[in-house]
Design an enzyme around this catalytic site. Structure first.
Site, PDB file in Angstrom:
ATOM      1  CB  SER A 108      -0.893   0.004   1.254  1.00 35.25           C
ATOM      2  OG  SER A 108      -1.526   1.263   1.423  1.00 35.25           O
ATOM      3  CE1 TYR A 125      -4.643  -2.661   5.049  1.00 34.90           C
ATOM      4  CE2 TYR A 125      -3.675  -0.499   4.592  1.00 34.90           C
ATOM      5  CZ  TYR A 125      -4.203  -1.704   4.146  1.00 34.90           C
ATOM      6  OH  TYR A 125      -4.274  -1.957   2.792  1.00 34.90           O
TER       7      TYR A 125
END
Length: 242
Positions: free
Chosen positions: A138, A151
């Site tokens: 990401s 996360y």
């Protein structure tokens, strides 16, 4: 890395980025196996794409991972591409209010499961003349977002893991790709009102990156974010959070 005539396993392949990758790979004459926790999503994916092979597996459960690997060895012995896509995300604007189960699940699925599955499949991948591990990371691995502490930490760790694994495998037949998309329009990001790209865009750019042996695939605005982060890290963090 060729993107045709492979045998591919995609984790979290029942929806979102995983399903978009599956569709794109089927169009390129690959054998595609998807796995996931939700049998309804797997069934829906198979109905949409009858050529798909689906295996139910909770990657946070070592016993189920062992069953998955045994099934792959039996039915898909030529597996040469592993796509680690499965992930969960729980926003924690106040980290101290997060539950222990949420924290443990994010770490277990986003990081531990990736390492476990890669570890057990690498011996088979190394036997193939051309193989790949593709980790879907990401943009938040580069510049974290304040409401996603766990996360972001798992994706940053995955980014580093990819770099180290690539170094270790540099003289082998296994290539390691690290895919860094911006926010993607999936079920996981439904709570967010930000600008998002489609899972299909991620899939297409991922395969283009593999075809060109671009080992760090920065998608869309992440190309600019990476440059800003290198020169002005605080600015990058500010852009991500505002």
């Amino acid at each position: 890395m060729k993107t045709q005539n492979n045998i591919v396993l995609i984790t979290g392949g029942g929806s979102g980025i995983g399903l978009a990758l599956a569709e794109a790979l089927l169009q390129r004459d690959n054998v595609v196996v998807i796995c996931g926790r939700d049998p309804a999503k797997l069934q829906a994916a198979q109905m949409r794409y009858p050529a798909l092979h689906a295996i139910r597996c909770d990657l946070s459960d070592p016993a189920q991972v062992s069953e998955l690997v045994e099934r792959l060895r039996t039915d898909f012995a030529g597996l040469n591409v592993l796509m680690n896509n499965a992930a969960v995300m729980y926003p924690h604007p106040r980290f101290w209010e997060a539950t222990a189960d949420q924290i443990e699940q994010e770490i277990a699925i986003n990081l531990t499961a990736v390492m476990r599955l890669t570890h057990v499949l690498l011996p088979a991948l190394l036997q193939q003349p051309e193989a790949a591990v593709v980790n879907i990371s990401s943009a938040l691995a580069l510049a974290p977002r304040e409401d996603l502490p766990v996360y972001c930490a798992t994706k940053a760790a995955l980014h580093t893991f990819s770099r180290v694994l690539r170094f270790q495998l540099k003289s082998t037949s296994v290539k390691v790709f690290d895919v860094l998309p911006p926010e993607v329009d999936t079920e996981m990001t439904a709570y967010s009102a930000g600008n998002k790209i489609s899972p299909q865009t991620v899939a297409q750019e991922t395969l283009q990156g593999m075809l060109r042996d671009r080992y760090e695939v920065r998608i869309g605005i992440v190309k600019t974010l990476a440059l800003i982060n290198r020169l002005w890290p605080r600015l990058a963090e500010s852009l991500v959070n505002h």
